[in-house]
Write a protein that holds these residues in place. Sequence first.
Motif, PDB file in Angstrom:
ATOM      1  N   TRP A 135       0.684  -1.154  -0.266  1.00 21.18           N
ATOM      2  CA  TRP A 135       0.172   0.114   0.030  1.00 21.18           C
ATOM      3  C   TRP A 135       0.906   1.258  -0.159  1.00 21.18           C
ATOM      4  O   TRP A 135       0.309   2.404  -0.466  1.00 21.18           O
ATOM      5  N   LEU A 136       2.147   1.364   0.482  1.00 19.48           N
ATOM      6  CA  LEU A 136       2.924   2.256   0.512  1.00 19.48           C
ATOM      7  C   LEU A 136       3.364   2.700  -1.040  1.00 19.48           C
ATOM      8  O   LEU A 136       3.260   3.627  -1.752  1.00 19.48           O
ATOM      9  N   GLY A 137       3.499   1.328  -1.852  1.00 18.99           N
ATOM     10  CA  GLY A 137       3.761   1.371  -3.215  1.00 18.99           C
ATOM     11  C   GLY A 137       2.671   1.978  -4.014  1.00 18.99           C
ATOM     12  O   GLY A 137       2.842   2.902  -4.871  1.00 18.99           O
ATOM     13  N   TYR A 138       1.363   1.542  -3.542  1.00 15.73           N
ATOM     14  CA  TYR A 138       0.111   1.888  -4.224  1.00 15.73           C
ATOM     15  C   TYR A 138       0.197   3.579  -4.114  1.00 15.73           C
ATOM     16  O   TYR A 138      -0.284   4.289  -5.076  1.00 15.73           O
ATOM     17  N   ALA A 139       0.280   4.039  -2.839  1.00 17.63           N
ATOM     18  CA  ALA A 139       0.368   5.330  -2.598  1.00 17.63           C
ATOM     19  C   ALA A 139       1.170   6.206  -3.411  1.00 17.63           C
ATOM     20  O   ALA A 139       1.023   7.479  -3.780  1.00 17.63           O
ATOM     21  N   MET A 140       2.368   5.689  -3.650  1.00 18.48           N
ATOM     22  CA  MET A 140       3.465   6.331  -4.131  1.00 18.48           C
ATOM     23  C   MET A 140       3.207   6.662  -5.684  1.00 18.48           C
ATOM     24  O   MET A 140       3.511   7.544  -6.446  1.00 18.48           O
ATOM     25  N   ALA A 141       2.672   5.568  -6.179  1.00 15.76           N
ATOM     26  CA  ALA A 141       2.379   5.391  -7.690  1.00 15.76           C
ATOM     27  C   ALA A 141       1.244   6.658  -7.949  1.00 15.76           C
ATOM     28  O   ALA A 141       1.375   7.032  -9.124  1.00 15.76           O
ATOM     29  N   THR A 142       0.283   6.785  -7.151  1.00 18.71           N
ATOM     30  CA  THR A 142      -0.616   7.816  -7.342  1.00 18.71           C
ATOM     31  C   THR A 142      -0.440   9.022  -6.549  1.00 18.71           C
ATOM     32  O   THR A 142      -0.939  10.290  -7.458  1.00 18.71           O
ATOM     33  N   TRP A 143       0.291   9.181  -5.747  1.00 16.13           N
ATOM     34  CA  TRP A 143       0.470  10.508  -5.067  1.00 16.13           C
ATOM     35  C   TRP A 143      -0.537  11.331  -4.669  1.00 16.13           C
ATOM     36  O   TRP A 143      -0.630  12.427  -4.958  1.00 16.13           O
ATOM     37  N   SER A 144      -1.452  10.813  -3.792  1.00 21.36           N
ATOM     38  CA  SER A 144      -2.655  11.282  -3.733  1.00 21.36           C
ATOM     39  C   SER A 144      -3.174  10.915  -2.289  1.00 21.36           C
ATOM     40  O   SER A 144      -2.840  10.264  -1.487  1.00 21.36           O
ATOM     41  N   LEU A 145      -4.016  11.887  -1.869  1.00 24.51           N
ATOM     42  CA  LEU A 145      -4.694  12.054  -0.331  1.00 24.51           C
ATOM     43  C   LEU A 145      -5.326  10.365  -0.239  1.00 24.51           C
ATOM     44  O   LEU A 145      -5.273   9.803   0.819  1.00 24.51           O
ATOM     45  N   PRO A 146      -6.211  10.176  -1.151  1.00 25.17           N
ATOM     46  CA  PRO A 146      -7.236   8.879  -0.776  1.00 25.17           C
ATOM     47  C   PRO A 146      -6.139   7.667  -0.688  1.00 25.17           C
ATOM     48  O   PRO A 146      -6.378   6.716   0.046  1.00 25.17           O
ATOM     49  N   THR A 147      -5.072   7.559  -1.610  1.00 22.24           N
ATOM     50  CA  THR A 147      -4.261   6.522  -1.316  1.00 22.24           C
ATOM     51  C   THR A 147      -3.308   6.497  -0.307  1.00 22.24           C
ATOM     52  O   THR A 147      -3.134   5.503   0.222  1.00 22.24           O
ATOM     53  N   LEU A 148      -2.749   7.585  -0.068  1.00 16.68           N
ATOM     54  CA  LEU A 148      -1.935   7.846   1.306  1.00 16.68           C
ATOM     55  C   LEU A 148      -2.487   7.543   2.487  1.00 16.68           C
ATOM     56  O   LEU A 148      -2.027   6.907   3.392  1.00 16.68           O
ATOM     57  N   SER A 149      -3.952   7.905   2.543  1.00 23.26           N
ATOM     58  CA  SER A 149      -4.892   7.898   3.739  1.00 23.26           C
ATOM     59  C   SER A 149      -5.179   6.108   4.065  1.00 23.26           C
ATOM     60  O   SER A 149      -4.830   5.757   5.146  1.00 23.26           O
ATOM     61  N   PHE A 150      -5.199   5.356   2.786  1.00 21.93           N
ATOM     62  CA  PHE A 150      -5.315   4.026   2.960  1.00 21.93           C
ATOM     63  C   PHE A 150      -3.964   3.097   3.330  1.00 21.93           C
ATOM     64  O   PHE A 150      -3.865   2.281   4.460  1.00 21.93           O
ATOM     65  N   ALA A 151      -2.740   3.715   2.926  1.00 23.57           N
ATOM     66  CA  ALA A 151      -1.462   3.325   3.224  1.00 23.57           C
ATOM     67  C   ALA A 151      -1.202   3.569   4.674  1.00 23.57           C
ATOM     68  O   ALA A 151      -0.637   2.792   5.451  1.00 23.57           O
ATOM     69  N   VAL A 152      -1.505   4.804   5.292  1.00 19.59           N
ATOM     70  CA  VAL A 152      -1.238   5.027   6.604  1.00 19.59           C
ATOM     71  C   VAL A 152      -2.283   4.100   7.467  1.00 19.59           C
ATOM     72  O   VAL A 152      -1.797   3.643   8.562  1.00 19.59           O
ATOM     73  N   PHE A 153      -3.254   4.200   7.094  1.00 20.61           N
ATOM     74  CA  PHE A 153      -4.323   3.406   7.984  1.00 20.61           C
ATOM     75  C   PHE A 153      -3.795   1.927   7.893  1.00 20.61           C
ATOM     76  O   PHE A 153      -3.826   1.198   9.144  1.00 20.61           O
ATOM     77  N   SER A 154      -3.268   1.237   6.911  1.00 18.42           N
ATOM     78  CA  SER A 154      -2.910   0.008   7.023  1.00 18.42           C
ATOM     79  C   SER A 154      -1.823  -0.272   7.978  1.00 18.42           C
ATOM     80  O   SER A 154      -1.570  -1.127   8.595  1.00 18.42           O
TER      81      SER A 154
END
Length: 252
Positions: A199-218
Amino acid sequence: MQCYGNLVDYLSCGILLAGLGHLVLHRTAQASYGRHMAASPSGRTMPARLAWFLQEMPALVVPLLLLQFSHDSSAVGRLLVLKTFCLHYFQRTFVYSLLTRGRPLPVGVVAAAGFFCLLNGFLQSHYLLHCAHFDDEWAAGYRCNTGLLLFYVGMAINIHSDCILRNLRRPKELVYRIPTGGLFEYVSGANYLGEIVEWLGYAMATWSLPTLSFAVFSLFFIGPRAYYHHRFYKEKFKEYPKSRKALIPFVF
């Protein structure tokens, strides 16, 4: 469908706060499922395979439903990222859940997890399908490619580690043994480390608040669980490797 930007922001902040709240509320004890569940749980439970199938499924079904209403021919890049999200939940819904040999899960835990997957599935798919804007430079950029590489590496670690854990038990057996092999040689929560990297990779690929929020939650949700698993192993097995860390090899 138009982009509901305010709703995306509210849900993203809500997921961040939920992760922080879980971290604070469970700093001394973990959510009551798996090895951290009481020997005789007070509430109702359901078989592990059914429980994992039901709670993971919304995060796959919701994106697939929203895809039926998306007709944007320029969404190739966004679809690529969304497919990585769906790939994870396809594996969790139809592979992990059907192979798991875990203990029954409390119905309340399953309901809460299913509700989260429903909201997060909507957030991630709506954002990627209707709000995100990725150009050609993004697809060729180091951030996207590094992020997607991290996602697939993390997924491979997660699946391999789950396989190791599953093979420690015979069918219908509920004992715990020391896992060995793979990243379990270095950390007690190798499966959790893999998912966090995903999920950190997923957030890095999109560089957005929604994906970052999920990575941090995880990170906030399963990171502490790795620590408590590590403590469980050390208390239960006197021969547990002293060099093994909880979540981050050689560090923590």
